[in-house]
Motif scaffolding. Structure first.
Motif, PDB file in Angstrom:
ATOM      1  N   GLY A  13      36.758  44.876  39.222  1.00 51.97           N
ATOM      2  CA  GLY A  13      35.867  43.848  39.728  1.00 51.97           C
ATOM      3  C   GLY A  13      34.917  43.405  38.626  1.00 51.97           C
ATOM      4  O   GLY A  13      34.854  44.009  37.552  1.00 51.97           O
ATOM      5  N   ILE A  14      34.156  42.371  38.890  1.00 52.13           N
ATOM      6  CA  ILE A  14      33.240  41.827  37.884  1.00 52.13           C
ATOM      7  C   ILE A  14      32.248  42.872  37.397  1.00 52.13           C
ATOM      8  O   ILE A  14      31.977  42.967  36.199  1.00 52.13           O
ATOM      9  N   SER A  15      31.704  43.671  38.302  1.00 50.08           N
ATOM     10  CA  SER A  15      30.701  44.664  37.892  1.00 50.08           C
ATOM     11  C   SER A  15      31.274  45.719  36.948  1.00 50.08           C
ATOM     12  O   SER A  15      30.525  46.363  36.216  1.00 50.08           O
ATOM     13  N   GLU A  16      32.587  45.878  36.938  1.00 45.11           N
ATOM     14  CA  GLU A  16      33.228  46.875  36.076  1.00 45.11           C
ATOM     15  C   GLU A  16      33.648  46.314  34.716  1.00 45.11           C
ATOM     16  O   GLU A  16      34.091  47.072  33.849  1.00 45.11           O
ATOM     17  N   LEU A  29      43.491  38.180  33.013  1.00 49.42           N
ATOM     18  CA  LEU A  29      43.644  37.187  34.071  1.00 49.42           C
ATOM     19  C   LEU A  29      42.404  37.300  34.948  1.00 49.42           C
ATOM     20  O   LEU A  29      42.184  38.331  35.592  1.00 49.42           O
ATOM     21  N   SER A  30      41.568  36.271  34.923  1.00 49.04           N
ATOM     22  CA  SER A  30      40.333  36.227  35.714  1.00 49.04           C
ATOM     23  C   SER A  30      40.563  35.373  36.948  1.00 49.04           C
ATOM     24  O   SER A  30      41.006  34.227  36.830  1.00 49.04           O
ATOM     25  N   ILE A  31      40.260  35.930  38.121  1.00 45.83           N
ATOM     26  CA  ILE A  31      40.349  35.158  39.360  1.00 45.83           C
ATOM     27  C   ILE A  31      38.954  35.149  39.970  1.00 45.83           C
ATOM     28  O   ILE A  31      38.434  36.191  40.375  1.00 45.83           O
ATOM     29  N   LEU A  32      38.361  33.960  39.991  1.00 45.61           N
ATOM     30  CA  LEU A  32      36.969  33.806  40.393  1.00 45.61           C
ATOM     31  C   LEU A  32      36.837  32.797  41.530  1.00 45.61           C
ATOM     32  O   LEU A  32      37.680  31.919  41.698  1.00 45.61           O
ATOM     33  N   ASP A  33      35.747  32.930  42.294  1.00 49.64           N
ATOM     34  CA  ASP A  33      35.404  31.898  43.257  1.00 49.64           C
ATOM     35  C   ASP A  33      35.129  30.612  42.468  1.00 49.64           C
ATOM     36  O   ASP A  33      34.636  30.669  41.329  1.00 49.64           O
ATOM     37  N   PRO A  34      35.409  29.455  43.046  1.00 48.46           N
ATOM     38  CA  PRO A  34      35.255  28.199  42.308  1.00 48.46           C
ATOM     39  C   PRO A  34      33.868  27.962  41.716  1.00 48.46           C
ATOM     40  O   PRO A  34      33.745  27.383  40.640  1.00 48.46           O
ATOM     41  N   ASP A  35      32.817  28.395  42.397  1.00 48.70           N
ATOM     42  CA  ASP A  35      31.464  28.120  41.920  1.00 48.70           C
ATOM     43  C   ASP A  35      30.830  29.283  41.163  1.00 48.70           C
ATOM     44  O   ASP A  35      29.664  29.217  40.771  1.00 48.70           O
ATOM     45  N   LEU A  95      46.551  44.832  29.525  1.00 48.73           N
ATOM     46  CA  LEU A  95      46.392  43.732  30.468  1.00 48.73           C
ATOM     47  C   LEU A  95      45.336  44.091  31.503  1.00 48.73           C
ATOM     48  O   LEU A  95      45.442  45.114  32.173  1.00 48.73           O
ATOM     49  N   LEU A  96      44.328  43.242  31.622  1.00 50.05           N
ATOM     50  CA  LEU A  96      43.258  43.404  32.604  1.00 50.05           C
ATOM     51  C   LEU A  96      43.315  42.234  33.579  1.00 50.05           C
ATOM     52  O   LEU A  96      43.314  41.067  33.161  1.00 50.05           O
ATOM     53  N   VAL A  97      43.390  42.539  34.863  1.00 59.21           N
ATOM     54  CA  VAL A  97      43.320  41.518  35.903  1.00 59.21           C
ATOM     55  C   VAL A  97      42.082  41.832  36.732  1.00 59.21           C
ATOM     56  O   VAL A  97      41.898  42.976  37.171  1.00 59.21           O
ATOM     57  N   HIS A  98      41.228  40.834  36.927  1.00 59.30           N
ATOM     58  CA  HIS A  98      40.024  41.079  37.725  1.00 59.30           C
ATOM     59  C   HIS A  98      39.767  39.927  38.675  1.00 59.30           C
ATOM     60  O   HIS A  98      40.198  38.800  38.462  1.00 59.30           O
ATOM     61  N   MET A 101      35.811  41.841  43.333  1.00 60.00           N
ATOM     62  CA  MET A 101      35.694  43.260  43.679  1.00 60.00           C
ATOM     63  C   MET A 101      36.857  44.113  43.151  1.00 60.00           C
ATOM     64  O   MET A 101      36.805  45.328  43.212  1.00 60.00           O
ATOM     65  N   GLY A 102      37.913  43.483  42.697  1.00 64.90           N
ATOM     66  CA  GLY A 102      39.068  44.235  42.223  1.00 64.90           C
ATOM     67  C   GLY A 102      39.870  44.849  43.361  1.00 64.90           C
ATOM     68  O   GLY A 102      40.472  45.910  43.189  1.00 64.90           O
ATOM     69  N   VAL A 103      39.893  44.186  44.506  1.00 62.64           N
ATOM     70  CA  VAL A 103      40.565  44.739  45.680  1.00 62.64           C
ATOM     71  C   VAL A 103      41.694  43.839  46.181  1.00 62.64           C
ATOM     72  O   VAL A 103      42.766  44.326  46.516  1.00 62.64           O
ATOM     73  N   SER A 104      41.503  42.540  46.233  1.00 61.67           N
ATOM     74  CA  SER A 104      42.444  41.675  46.945  1.00 61.67           C
ATOM     75  C   SER A 104      43.185  40.691  46.035  1.00 61.67           C
ATOM     76  O   SER A 104      44.384  40.811  45.831  1.00 61.67           O
ATOM     77  N   ARG A 105      42.489  39.700  45.494  1.00 65.18           N
ATOM     78  CA  ARG A 105      43.173  38.705  44.663  1.00 65.18           C
ATOM     79  C   ARG A 105      43.757  39.333  43.408  1.00 65.18           C
ATOM     80  O   ARG A 105      44.884  39.035  43.021  1.00 65.18           O
ATOM     81  N   SER A 106      42.980  40.188  42.759  1.00 62.72           N
ATOM     82  CA  SER A 106      43.467  40.800  41.512  1.00 62.72           C
ATOM     83  C   SER A 106      44.645  41.734  41.763  1.00 62.72           C
ATOM     84  O   SER A 106      45.581  41.788  40.960  1.00 62.72           O
TER      85      SER A 106
END
Length: 192
Positions: A13-16, A29-35, A95-98, A101-106
């Motif tokens: 997750g982002i905090s990690e 691979l970063s998956i973020l909310d649009p805003d 390879l880091l995917v985040h 929270m590192g639970v669902s999308r990643s």
């Protein structure tokens, strides 16, 4: 995903993210909310290849939010192709995917990448490996459904996802209430 160059797989997750900067990350691979602003942690990482996708972690349409679409999963697969093309650049890759929270999308993205790279690997084994990488994995079911179709898994990824959800609820009973509270009741019911 396990190519000749990628020797380490991480989901967080982002905090990690600050904790990962000393781990020689080569692909992100970063998956973020649009805003959501771009995480500052990447400013202290060594040079790496990074792709950013922006959509919300939802499985049902919600006004004002961006639902995962097939195009997002296609972008994950393009990222996987890029990683595979860069095999010879470094002896060992990380390879880091985040996501947030590192639970669902990643975890859905990582499972997609592993299925892409290992087309002969069973769906059960892919989910076992995913849980080894990120024990709290609860992959976004919409993303997995798109990956199932795009990778011609003929429903097998979705069947394995149902069993995975069941195992996760047995391991972490609080997930049932948590996911229902997040509007993910359909996923909890898939586990039944």
């Amino acid at each position: 995903m396990q190519s000749h160059s990628i020797k380490m797989l991480t989901i967080c997750g982002i905090s990690e993210l600050p904790d990962q900067r000393e781990r020689s990350v080569t692909h992100v691979l970063s998956i973020l909310d649009p805003d959501h602003p771009d995480p500052e942690a990447f400013g202290s990482y060594d040079p790496h290849h990074r792709t950013i996708l922006r959509f919300h972690d939802i499985i049902n349409p919600i006004e004002g939010m961006i639902l995962p679409k097939p195009e997002h999963v296609e972008a994950v697969l393009r990222f996987g192709d890029e990683v595979a093309q860069n095999r010879g650049e470094r002896a060992e890759g990380h390879l880091l995917v985040h996501c947030h929270m590192g639970v669902s999308r990643s975890t859905a993205a990582m499972l997609t990448l592993m299925a892409q790279t290992n087309p002969e690997e069973s769906e059960e084994r892919l989910f076992e490996r995913l849980t080894e990488i990120r024990p709290q994995a609860w992959p976004n079911s919409l993303m997995i459904a798109f990956a199932d179709g795009l990778l011609s898994r003929n429903g097998r990824l979705m069947d394995a996802l149902r069993r995975h959800y069941g195992r996760q609820i047995r391991r972490m009973p609080r997930y049932e209430q948590l996911m229902r509270g997040l509007g993910r009741s359909r996923e909890v019911e898939m586990a039944a």
